[in-house]
Structures are given as C-alpha cells and as structure tokens.
Motif scaffolding. Structure first.
Motif, PDB file in Angstrom:
ATOM      1  N   MET A  63       0.867  -1.203   0.052  1.00  0.00           N
ATOM      2  CA  MET A  63       0.100  -0.179   0.118  1.00  0.00           C
ATOM      3  C   MET A  63       0.908   1.324  -0.108  1.00  0.00           C
ATOM      4  N   VAL A  64       2.265   1.130   0.312  1.00  0.00           N
ATOM      5  CA  VAL A  64       3.145   2.200   0.487  1.00  0.00           C
ATOM      6  C   VAL A  64       3.648   2.506  -0.922  1.00  0.00           C
ATOM      7  N   THR A  65       3.363   3.794  -1.442  1.00  0.00           N
ATOM      8  CA  THR A  65       3.913   4.351  -2.963  1.00  0.00           C
ATOM      9  C   THR A  65       5.658   4.307  -2.696  1.00  0.00           C
ATOM     10  N   GLU A  66       6.080   5.024  -1.678  1.00  0.00           N
ATOM     11  CA  GLU A  66       7.206   4.984  -1.434  1.00  0.00           C
ATOM     12  C   GLU A  66       7.742   5.010  -0.163  1.00  0.00           C
ATOM     13  N   PHE A  67       8.953   4.687   0.453  1.00  0.00           N
ATOM     14  CA  PHE A  67       9.304   4.808   1.696  1.00  0.00           C
ATOM     15  C   PHE A  67      10.462   5.978   1.498  1.00  0.00           C
ATOM     16  N   LEU A  68      10.193   6.859   2.466  1.00  0.00           N
ATOM     17  CA  LEU A  68      10.939   8.112   2.283  1.00  0.00           C
ATOM     18  C   LEU A  68      12.302   7.592   3.166  1.00  0.00           C
ATOM     19  N   GLU A  69      13.401   7.919   2.546  1.00  0.00           N
ATOM     20  CA  GLU A  69      14.547   7.556   3.241  1.00  0.00           C
ATOM     21  C   GLU A  69      15.023   8.790   4.067  1.00  0.00           C
ATOM     22  N   PRO A  70      15.961   8.596   5.142  1.00  0.00           N
ATOM     23  CA  PRO A  70      16.302   9.836   5.991  1.00  0.00           C
ATOM     24  C   PRO A  70      17.010  10.827   5.020  1.00  0.00           C
ATOM     25  N   ASP A  71      17.843  10.362   3.915  1.00  0.00           N
ATOM     26  CA  ASP A  71      18.197  11.606   3.201  1.00  0.00           C
ATOM     27  C   ASP A  71      17.080  12.492   2.435  1.00  0.00           C
ATOM     28  N   VAL A  72      15.941  12.014   2.434  1.00  0.00           N
ATOM     29  CA  VAL A  72      14.874  12.959   1.740  1.00  0.00           C
ATOM     30  C   VAL A  72      14.250  13.408   2.857  1.00  0.00           C
ATOM     31  N   CYS A  73      13.769  12.689   3.859  1.00  0.00           N
ATOM     32  CA  CYS A  73      13.034  13.133   4.896  1.00  0.00           C
ATOM     33  C   CYS A  73      13.554  12.244   6.337  1.00  0.00           C
ATOM     34  N   VAL A  74      14.244  13.298   7.204  1.00  0.00           N
ATOM     35  CA  VAL A  74      14.543  12.851   8.379  1.00  0.00           C
ATOM     36  C   VAL A  74      13.510  12.444   9.222  1.00  0.00           C
ATOM     37  N   PRO A  75      13.578  11.087   9.714  1.00  0.00           N
ATOM     38  CA  PRO A  75      12.246  10.819  10.510  1.00  0.00           C
ATOM     39  C   PRO A  75      12.209  11.628  12.041  1.00  0.00           C
ATOM     40  N   ALA A  76      11.057  11.617  12.853  1.00  0.00           N
ATOM     41  CA  ALA A  76      11.023  12.107  14.023  1.00  0.00           C
ATOM     42  C   ALA A  76      11.918  11.409  15.052  1.00  0.00           C
ATOM     43  N   VAL A  77      12.614  12.203  16.002  1.00  0.00           N
ATOM     44  CA  VAL A  77      13.338  11.597  16.929  1.00  0.00           C
ATOM     45  C   VAL A  77      12.587  10.255  17.572  1.00  0.00           C
ATOM     46  N   GLY A  78      12.969   9.171  17.519  1.00  0.00           N
ATOM     47  CA  GLY A  78      12.573   7.921  18.242  1.00  0.00           C
ATOM     48  C   GLY A  78      11.476   7.265  17.562  1.00  0.00           C
ATOM     49  N   GLN A  79      11.263   7.773  15.938  1.00  0.00           N
ATOM     50  CA  GLN A  79      10.128   7.205  15.338  1.00  0.00           C
ATOM     51  C   GLN A  79      10.465   5.809  15.055  1.00  0.00           C
ATOM     52  N   GLY A  80       9.443   5.055  15.076  1.00  0.00           N
ATOM     53  CA  GLY A  80       9.432   3.244  15.124  1.00  0.00           C
ATOM     54  C   GLY A  80       9.762   2.761  16.447  1.00  0.00           C
ATOM     55  N   ALA A  81      10.482   3.339  17.376  1.00  0.00           N
ATOM     56  CA  ALA A  81      11.023   2.898  18.662  1.00  0.00           C
ATOM     57  C   ALA A  81       9.746   2.997  19.726  1.00  0.00           C
ATOM     58  N   LEU A  82       9.934   1.891  20.806  1.00  0.00           N
ATOM     59  CA  LEU A  82       8.951   1.845  21.829  1.00  0.00           C
ATOM     60  C   LEU A  82       9.633   2.537  22.869  1.00  0.00           C
ATOM     61  N   ALA A  83       8.852   3.058  24.100  1.00  0.00           N
ATOM     62  CA  ALA A  83       9.460   3.329  25.260  1.00  0.00           C
ATOM     63  C   ALA A  83       8.700   2.720  26.363  1.00  0.00           C
ATOM     64  N   ILE A  84       9.453   1.674  27.065  1.00  0.00           N
ATOM     65  CA  ILE A  84       8.432   1.030  28.130  1.00  0.00           C
ATOM     66  C   ILE A  84       8.981   1.656  29.576  1.00  0.00           C
ATOM     67  N   GLU A  85       7.956   2.551  29.948  1.00  0.00           N
ATOM     68  CA  GLU A  85       7.954   3.112  31.437  1.00  0.00           C
ATOM     69  C   GLU A  85       7.618   2.614  32.448  1.00  0.00           C
ATOM     70  N   CYS A  86       8.316   2.767  33.517  1.00  0.00           N
ATOM     71  CA  CYS A  86       7.694   2.069  34.883  1.00  0.00           C
ATOM     72  C   CYS A  86       8.193   3.132  35.959  1.00  0.00           C
ATOM     73  N   ARG A  87       7.651   2.674  37.193  1.00  0.00           N
ATOM     74  CA  ARG A  87       8.087   3.440  38.459  1.00  0.00           C
ATOM     75  C   ARG A  87       9.508   3.069  38.680  1.00  0.00           C
ATOM     76  N   GLU A  88      10.431   3.971  39.044  1.00  0.00           N
ATOM     77  CA  GLU A  88      11.789   4.036  39.122  1.00  0.00           C
ATOM     78  C   GLU A  88      12.020   3.104  40.449  1.00  0.00           C
ATOM     79  N   GLU A  89      11.108   2.850  41.470  1.00  0.00           N
ATOM     80  CA  GLU A  89      11.463   2.119  42.291  1.00  0.00           C
ATOM     81  C   GLU A  89      11.028   0.666  42.315  1.00  0.00           C
ATOM     82  N   ASP A  90      10.408   0.238  41.222  1.00  0.00           N
ATOM     83  CA  ASP A  90       9.849  -1.011  41.066  1.00  0.00           C
ATOM     84  C   ASP A  90      11.149  -1.767  40.366  1.00  0.00           C
ATOM     85  N   THR A  91      12.205  -2.275  41.109  1.00  0.00           N
ATOM     86  CA  THR A  91      13.322  -2.792  40.612  1.00  0.00           C
ATOM     87  C   THR A  91      13.225  -4.330  40.055  1.00  0.00           C
TER      88      THR A  91
END
Ligand SMILES: NCc1[nH]cc(CCC(=O)O)c1CC(=O)O
Length: 311
Positions: free
Chosen positions: A182-210
């Motif tokens: 369905m994608v016509t073209e993927f824009l490589e970073p030399d054409v369109c630099v992605p957003a910081v962190g794009q495609g990555a996940l952040a798993i967040e929790c309480r600092e104290e929950d070792t």
C-alpha cells in the motif's frame, strides 16, 4: 506469580504495541501474568485540532503516568516519538525494545505517483510540521493540508477527500499489519529525516520497581537504545517538542553512531542539516545540538513556537 498491569491508550496501534511487548515478555518464560488496562488520554480526545496547536508535549502519556503514580498500572508502552524529552520524577524508561521501520511512508491516491512526480500544486496531507517542511524542500509547489486521525481514518480521508497523497510513519503501518504494497514509496532519511525515536517504543515504569525494571531490561535492545539516546539528547537540548519541525535519526556503523539531525522552517525555506559521528550517544547528541546552536537553530525553534502561540 506477580500480575503486571499495563496501561495503554485505546487506539488500535497502542493496543497492538502493548500486545507486542506482552508477547516478548511472555517469551522469557518467567513467572508473570499480564493484564491490559485501557486509559483515555488528552491526545485521544482532541482529534479535531492539529496537535501542534494544543501544545503537544506529553499529550498521549500524562494520564497513563498518573495511573502509574497511583499504582493502578505498573508499566506503559509508548511510542518513543510521543515521549517528552524529559522524564517526570519517579518514572523511568526501563526498556527500549528493537525498533520497527524508522522511515516515513508516502502514499498517493492512485498508489503509483511518487512525491517527485506529483502534479504541480498537488495536495499532501500531514499534520506534522516536520513532514510538511521536508516535503516542501523536495516540492516547494505542493500544498500541505492538515490530516488527523488514526491510520484507518487517514487512509479513508486520502480516498474520499481532496488529498493527492499523505505521509505517515511506516512503523505504524507495519505494526498494524497493513500490507507493504500500500506504500507508494518509503522516504529514506536523506529525503525526510524521521522524528526522533520514530518506530521505537519506550517502556515506562516506576523508578522504585526494581523487580519490574530487571524484567524489562531483558527485552531492551542495545542498538535501538544507543541510537535513540543520541536522537533524544539532541531533541532535549534544543527543547523541541513535536510542535516544531525538528528531526533526528541515528544508526550504527560498526561501533560508531551516525546521527543525522535537522531543524527546518515549516515552509521548508530554511533547513539546518548536520551529520555527527561518535561512539558515545550522549556526546553525539550534544555535538549535533552544539552545531545547530552555532547556526541559529535555537532561534528557529523559538520563532516556530511564537508562530504557533499566535495562531
Ligand atoms: N504522531 C502520532 C504517532 N505516534 C506514533 C506513530 C506511529 C508509530 C511510530 O512512529 O513509532 C504515530 C503516527 C504517525 O506519525 O503517523
């Protein structure tokens, strides 16, 4: 056997990302069970205004973080891109799993016409100032029109409304199992630099929950963590949120981090572009920010913020 409660936004993408993390954790075969608790965030409620105008920072995460403080949930899976660059007290990003596709995907109405081949004055749908600026660098003649909603909504609007093409994150499409065709073209970073962190996940929790942090550490991906750290250090130092056209993407070349950083005016008229190499992610991010400061990057961001305040 500890039950871990995971807070998630209600969107299909958020729930899919949460399930993906649960599957990874289950794969460790450790004595934990998992329960998903759906939480409505401000970002989900405001669908009729462009996100940049409601001062985007943390819009998708605040309510979930409150639930973590209140111990109603133990952890949350966010799109890294939606995370403010500063963490609130008592909460940590405990794990950064392997990144999905970092690129932006360009989808045209007839599914054939690439960005460079669009007719003059064509309408491109995006509410991202970062995407708008970079599309305009390639094609100063096209018209940018805001488009909001989840992937399904945006695909429907592409078909039914007067958009000739839209740009969205490839990661979202892939995670939702949309066919790559369905994608016509993927824009490589030399054409369109992605957003910081794009495609990555952040798993967040309480600092104290070792205990939980130790578990989450097991699905941390070093490659992704190092590169995203470089990107986020840059973003943090420039004090940019998603409301200014700022971009950053890093990859590893052997042991070396290669960070491409970009600041633009939303109309694409001015673009600062830097490539920094180094082994320490924080140093690489700092170096990119320093170079941008020297070239007037901070002033560009402040101007972009002022324009938003007035609009
Ligand atoms: N801006 C909202 C948002 N947050 C995360 C994704 C997709 C997944 C990702 O980029 O990690 C999207 C949709 C999009 O930008 O098209």
């Amino acid at each position: 056997m500890r039950k871990i409660v995971i807070g998630s936004r209600r969107s299909n993408l958020a729930l899919t990302q949460t399930e993906w993390v649960i599957e990874k954790l289950k794969g460790l075969n450790l004595p934990y069970t998992f329960e998903v608790k759906k939480i409505m965030t401000k970002g989900d409620k405001i669908l009729d205004v462009t996100l940049s105008k409601v001062g985007g920072k943390g819009l998708f995460v605040k309510e979930i973080e409150q639930a973590m403080y209140d111990k109603e949930v133990d952890l949350a899976v966010h799109s890294m891109k939606d995370m403010p660059s500063e963490m609130p007290d008592g909460l940590v990003i405990a794990s950064i799993p392997e990144r999905e596709d970092h690129r932006d995907a360009f989808i045209s109405k007839d599914s054939q016409t690439k960005l460079k081949d669009l007719p003059e004055g064509a309408i491109v749908g995006t509410s991202s100032l970062r995407r708008a600026a970079q599309v305009l660098v390639q094609r100063p003649d096209v018209k940018i029109k805001s488009i909001r909603g989840n992937i399904e909504t945006r695909m429907r609007k592409l078909k039914e409304e007067d958009y000739d093409a839209i740009v969205l994150a490839a990661a979202g499409l892939k995670r939702m199992d949309w066919p790559e065709s369905m994608v016509t073209e993927f824009l490589e970073p030399d054409v369109c630099v992605p957003a910081v962190g794009q495609g990555a996940l952040a798993i967040e929790c309480r600092e104290e929950d070792t205990e939980l942090r130790e578990l989450l550490e097991k699905i941390n991906d070093e490659y992704t963590a190092r590169t995203v750290t470089a990107e986020r250090t840059f973003l943090h130092l420039l004090e940019g949120g998603c409301q200014v056209p700022i971009a950053g993407y890093a990859y590893l070349d052997g042991e070396e981090i290669v960070l491409t950083a970009l600041i633009a005016k939303s109309d694409g008229s001015t673009v600062l572009h830097e490539v920094v190499r180094g082994t320490d992610p924080v140093e690489v991010g700092k170096e990119a920010a320093d170079r941008m400061f020297k070239k007037g990057g901070k002033e560009m961001i402040d101007e972009a913020k002022e324009e938003l305040d007035q609009s």
